[in-house]
Enzyme design. Structure first.
Site, PDB file in Angstrom:
ATOM      1  N   ASP A  64      33.518  46.431  30.367  1.00 30.12           N
ATOM      2  CA  ASP A  64      33.718  45.508  31.485  1.00 30.12           C
ATOM      3  C   ASP A  64      33.906  46.310  32.775  1.00 30.12           C
ATOM      4  O   ASP A  64      34.925  46.974  32.966  1.00 30.12           O
ATOM      5  CB  ASP A  64      34.955  44.634  31.201  1.00 30.12           C
ATOM      6  CG  ASP A  64      35.180  43.600  32.292  1.00 30.12           C
ATOM      7  OD1 ASP A  64      34.498  43.644  33.335  1.00 30.12           O
ATOM      8  OD2 ASP A  64      36.052  42.728  32.091  1.00 30.12           O
ATOM      9  N   SER A 143      23.534  43.644  48.703  1.00 33.04           N
ATOM     10  CA  SER A 143      22.568  42.550  48.858  1.00 33.04           C
ATOM     11  C   SER A 143      22.337  42.327  50.343  1.00 33.04           C
ATOM     12  O   SER A 143      23.230  42.585  51.164  1.00 33.04           O
ATOM     13  CB  SER A 143      23.133  41.266  48.240  1.00 33.04           C
ATOM     14  OG  SER A 143      22.371  40.151  48.636  1.00 33.04           O
ATOM     15  N   TYR A 156      30.459  35.866  47.406  1.00 30.20           N
ATOM     16  CA  TYR A 156      29.462  36.889  47.063  1.00 30.20           C
ATOM     17  C   TYR A 156      29.155  37.772  48.287  1.00 30.20           C
ATOM     18  O   TYR A 156      29.111  39.006  48.188  1.00 30.20           O
ATOM     19  CB  TYR A 156      28.205  36.177  46.563  1.00 30.20           C
ATOM     20  CG  TYR A 156      27.074  37.059  46.102  1.00 30.20           C
ATOM     21  CD1 TYR A 156      27.094  37.648  44.838  1.00 30.20           C
ATOM     22  CD2 TYR A 156      25.965  37.296  46.917  1.00 30.20           C
ATOM     23  CE1 TYR A 156      26.046  38.438  44.403  1.00 30.20           C
ATOM     24  CE2 TYR A 156      24.914  38.080  46.496  1.00 30.20           C
ATOM     25  CZ  TYR A 156      24.949  38.656  45.232  1.00 30.20           C
ATOM     26  OH  TYR A 156      23.903  39.444  44.819  1.00 30.20           O
ATOM     27  N   LYS A 160      29.711  41.813  48.697  1.00 29.68           N
ATOM     28  CA  LYS A 160      28.594  42.731  48.962  1.00 29.68           C
ATOM     29  C   LYS A 160      28.774  43.470  50.290  1.00 29.68           C
ATOM     30  O   LYS A 160      28.373  44.628  50.433  1.00 29.68           O
ATOM     31  CB  LYS A 160      27.271  41.958  48.931  1.00 29.68           C
ATOM     32  CG  LYS A 160      26.921  41.409  47.536  1.00 29.68           C
ATOM     33  CD  LYS A 160      26.765  42.515  46.509  1.00 29.68           C
ATOM     34  CE  LYS A 160      26.283  42.044  45.154  1.00 29.68           C
ATOM     35  NZ  LYS A 160      26.180  43.127  44.175  1.00 29.68           N
TER      36      LYS A 160
END
Ligand code: NAP
Length: 248
Positions: A64, A143, A156, A160
């Site tokens: 993990d 991203s 998100y 990023k």
């Protein structure tokens, strides 16, 4: 031309999508590859067998990335089994999309843990090893959303964007030890992560991309091969967009 002959690479989240393409490209280019998966155990085990065809040492680990101790163990096991770690790709990532109004604390925390804390976890453990070697290349998968933001992805996008600040800071701290740290920012890449998106939304994205198509995992992997190899020996602290011109 084999760009990674003799190198040892560690790639997180390689059971599918972009990570899988990176692990395979690295093996094709002559690297020995340790990689991780978490829930896709069968896919991870199958990949280990498949990559053996390239003739380098290959090993998959169920680990993990969001767990600090597991990341430390992973770096130590990789060093023990492969002898060194030249390249780390922090690729593991998830989405838990939703508008801010509906985003739960759990959605926020999970994305920060898996996407951003994971990058801290493994970079910290692996660079300890790289410092002794006086050599290393760390590649963090961010991203375009981390550069531009995206409605419905505040969690998100924040994770990023955080990776980009981390990448540049590590590049500044470890350049004197001959450790490079760069980020790759994919745009819209066709994987399981993006397969769940509304096709109408996807079509409108495609229309807005100068190259008029989504990207393939292999195209992100190619950029990673470059940043992992000595072809990029004077490049650190950069964010390389692999987005078909999306943000241009
Ligand atoms: P994907 O197909 O959903 O694959 C994600 C990978 O991450 C899987 O191998 C998954 O392993 C692994 N993973 C997830 N949580 C993990 C954890 N806690 N520990 C270890 N591994 C974990 O996604 P993808 O599209 O290839 O995306 C890969 C990376 O590129 C992500 O960081 C993503 O944010 C980034 N990215 C993707 C796009 C895109 O358009 N696809 C665009 C920009 C950036 P298991 O299945 O075994 O759990």
């Amino acid at each position: 031309m084999k760009l990674l002959g003799g190198k040892v690479a560690l790639v997180t989240g390689a059971s599918k999508g972009i990570g899988r393409a990176i692990a395979e490209s690295f093996a094709k280019h002559g690297a020995s590859v340790a990689f991780t998966y978490l829930s896709s155990v069968e896919k991870g085990e199958a990949l280990e067998k498949e990559l053996a065809q390239y003739g380098t040492k290959i090993k998959g680990y169920k680990s993990d990335a969001s767990d600090y101790i597991s990341a430390e163990e992973l770096a130590n096991i990789t060093q023990a089994e492969f002898g060194k770690i030249d390249i780390v790709v922090n690729n593991a990532g998830i989405t838990r999309d939703g508008l801010l109004m509906r985003m739960t604390e759990e959605n926020w925390d999970e994305v920060q843990r898996v996407n951003m804390k994971s990058v801290f976890n493994l970079t910290k453990s692996a660079t300890k090893i790289m410092m002794k070697q006086k050599y290393g290349s760390v590649i963090n998968i961010t991203s375009v959303v981390g550069l531009k933001g995206n409605a419905g992805q505040a969690n998100y996008a924040a994770s990023k964007a955080g990776i980009i600040g981390f990448t540049k800071s590590v590049a500044l701290e470890l350049g004197s030890r001959n450790i490079r740290c760069n980020a790759v920012a994919p745009g819209f890449i066709e994987t399981e992560m993006t397969a769940v998106l509304d096709q109408k939304v996807v079509e409108s994205w495609r229309a807005g991309i100068p190259l008029k198509r989504g990207g393939q995992p292999q195209e992100v992997a190619d950029a990673c091969v470059f940043l992992a190899s000595d072809m990029s020996s004077y490049i650190t602290g950069q964010v390389l967009q692999v987005d078909g011109g999306l943000l241009t």
